[in-house]
Scaffold this motif. Sequence first.
Motif: not given
Length: 987
Positions: A364-371
């Motif tokens: 829930s704290k994820l701020s940056f997600i790069y896939l």
Amino acid sequence: MVASLLFSCLFLTCWGGNNNGNNMANFQLNDDVLGLIVFKSDLQDPSSHLASWNEDDVSACSWRFVRCDPATGRVSEVTLDGLGLSGKIGRGLEKLQHLKVLSLSHNNISGTITPSLALSNTLESLNLSHNTLSGPIPTSLVSIMSSVRFLDLSQNSFSGQVPQNLFQNCPSLHYLSLSWNMLEGSIPTSISRCSLLNTLNLSNNDFSGNVDFSAIWSLKRLRTLDLSNNAFSANLPSGISAIHNLKEMLLQNNHFSGPLPDDIGLCLHLKRLDLSDNVFTGPLPASLGGLYSLTFLKASNNLLTNELPQWIGNMSSLEYLDLSNNQFAGSVPASVGNLRSLTYLDLSDNKFVGGIPPSLASISKLSFIYLRGNGFNGSIPEGLFGSLGFLEEIDFSHNELAGSIPKEIGLLSKLKYLNLSWNDLHSEMPPKLGLLQNLTVLDLQRNSLYGSIPEDLCDSGNLAILQLDGNSLNGDIPDEIGNCTSLYLLSLCHNNLSGSIPKSMSKLNKLKVLKLEFNELSGEIPQELGMLQNLLAVNISYNRLTGRLPTGSIFQNLDKSSLEGNLGLCSPLLKGPCKMNVPKPLVLDPNAYNNQMQRNDASSSSIPSRIHHHKFLSVSAIVAISAAFVIILGVIAISLLNVSVRRRLAFVDNALESMCSSSSRSGSPPTGKLILFDSRSSSSSSSLSSISNPESLLSKASEIGEGVFGTVHKVALGSSQGGLMVAIKRLVTSNIIQYPEDFDREVRILGKARHPNLIALKGYYWTPQMQLLVTEYAPNGSLQAKLHERLPSTPPLSWPNRFKILLGIAKGLAHLHHSFRPPIIHYNIKPSNILLDENCNAKISDFGLARLLIKLDRHVMSNRFQSALGYVAPELACQSLRVNEKCDIYGFGVMILELVTGRRPVEYGEDNVLILKDHVRVLLEQGNVLECVDPSMSDYPEDEVLPVLKLALVCTSQIPSSRPSMAEVVQILQVIKTPIPQRMEMF
Ligand SMILES: *[C@@H]1O[C@H](CO)[C@@H](O)[C@H](O)[C@H]1NC(C)=O
Ligand SMILES: *[C@@H]1O[C@H](CO)[C@@H](O)[C@H](O)[C@H]1NC(C)=O
């Protein structure tokens, strides 16, 4: 002064105790005073922090930043951090024999340190960090290593190698930082003797070579190991687990290779591990899963392989995980969802496949997600974004994601960056993106989005990059696009957008790139877009656009590929008719000079205030004639000037003639070669062996003309060439570029000017004695002959032909002016330089020859070019004006008048001189301008002839900046020629 005296005392040990007391203690105390005063004398202290350091004091113990050992009364600590000191470290410090702590960090102290500087061997802490010290690390530091615990030389400019014996004896050293210097070479393996070391920071230097990691692993007290940003190489053997308390290991950006040590996961206190930008191979060692304390793991840009193991979910403290740009494959295990502390996750540029794990929703704290850049497929899990309310950046681009874009994306209030481009998403644009206050980049290009562009997209006004190209969007571009005032890149190309380009786009004044190509946009481009001063690139090709291009901004300079494929844009670069929605007749009203009001009305495209009986509409740039009375005065001035130019020219012509005849001096036979540019690509060339001796060829050729640059011959190239006719111009040698390389370069540039309305330059021949230019041959002679030297038996030129010739010349000149940087200027526009083919297509010859002159000053130009009276642009005769391509437009204007009236630019009567331009202007003012039209032309449309005459007067404006550009001239001619029904079609 005092300092230097003291300094000499210091080293001659002249101290005689002349300060009252003679006892030993006093002597000793003053040794510290003396040392510090000398030390101070080498420093600049702009804020006078060291004012209390007084050379008359008996003891230094009361001075600021100085501490003494109460037992000995000697100075033990000098701490001068961040006092803005500059200057050098001098030898005064050597006197401080009981010094334990010396800290000079965060100052501007510079220079090299004397290699022999002998600091007290009781020193325990030396901090010289954050200065601008340079040169090698002083070898004398070896002597303090036996006592020193803390040594920080970081953030200076030390260079060279670390002294090999520095670590010979370092039993107390706990902290060593040499980071952010320019040190090179390798690390002495003797470092392993510093067995109490807990921080070793060698980062950000130019160190290279092998690191003996078995020596490093023996430093069992190590907590921080930072070797990052060097050029070290080595494999990492196992054994690292001996360093039980290791907390931080930063190895990024070196050449470390091989597998990761398999026991790394036994360093249970590890919190931060950076392995990025190396060449590590193999899988993540299974022991890593035991690192419950690890918060930061970065291994990007390596060659790591295998799958992402299930145990990755066990590293429950991870806040930052970057495994991008490796060779990881397989699917991402659902256990990543267990990394509840994660704020940064980057798995980009690997070979991951399968679905995006829905379990990510629990981070829930994820701020940056790069896939980005994997093979992820399936749809974006439902509800994923709904529970990730802290997301600021999302990059799922370059995958194989299908399905729709989750609507909850519009609820991610912190979102700044959203990139879902290059997938296969089949969806409408998500709603409410305009509410995202911080959204600056929205990239959804190359998907299968359908529907229209939401009107509220720009409500926040912070969007800087909007890329929606390569989708199936339809409908209008909403007016509200004008609310996107921060945009600097707007790409909507390759969609099915229709309607017109909204005027409101002119509010996007930060816009640099505008891509609208391959849509169904129609109508005219709003002239207001000319206000977009920051535009660097625009592409509007392959739409259904018509009409004029905006003036100002870069629209007038767009190349063909950015404009082609429309319904009727007015541009010299495009074939086909140009469609306008303005009725005839145009106002090309030279009388408007009298109207002061129009001076500042240049950009207005609306109807000017003074309207006679006609219903006039203006072409903006043309009505932009400024400076009314200056022009009236100028008319008088130029008339006088022309008379004086005429006198001077008679003399100049004579001089030129004598130059021409002396040009072919006898000399050694030329050893030149004929260079012919390939017709397919003007940059490659081939020597034509069939012409072994161009000179013998010339002797056979027939001379067909003579110009200021030399004689022109007509030559048939040998039968092997299919009897191809070419024209060969033999250049007058004087003043021509002397060096074959320069000549070659310039001629090749001119050879690149290929256009249906230009005589193509096909090649050249160069010897020191003779230069020939080979050009296309135009069989039908020049405009001069057709117009002024016509035999009574040949029919006069018809109006459609005259117009065609004008338009052709205009297009050719526009190509020279607008397709080259710097523009190719002709300088010598007159009817004898306009050749015609059998269909009355005009071809301009002799363009750009000025480039072949050694010296191009105004004198040369006004004499050699436009020497024919009447074509001389006033600025060529006037030393103080800047000369640019506008002088060609003047010559063109004069030529229009000749074509319409059939008269020469200047004619001499019994006792008067008729200057055509002024004659026409007077007739126009009197309202009977049609009287001047060539009487041999029986039938002509007044509604074309009249605006053409007015255009001529505008082109011959005295003030260069008042003349239109050649591109504008082409547009105007196209408008004049457009049949009325088409011009009206928009109404
Ligand atoms: C937008 O960004 C600013 C500056 O980074 C920040 O202070 C603000 O809280 C952000 N707004 C939202 C809604 O997150
Ligand atoms: C957006 O643009 C429209 C029309 O151009 C305007 O009426 C509206 O007030 C603008 N909204 C904002 C938030 O600026």
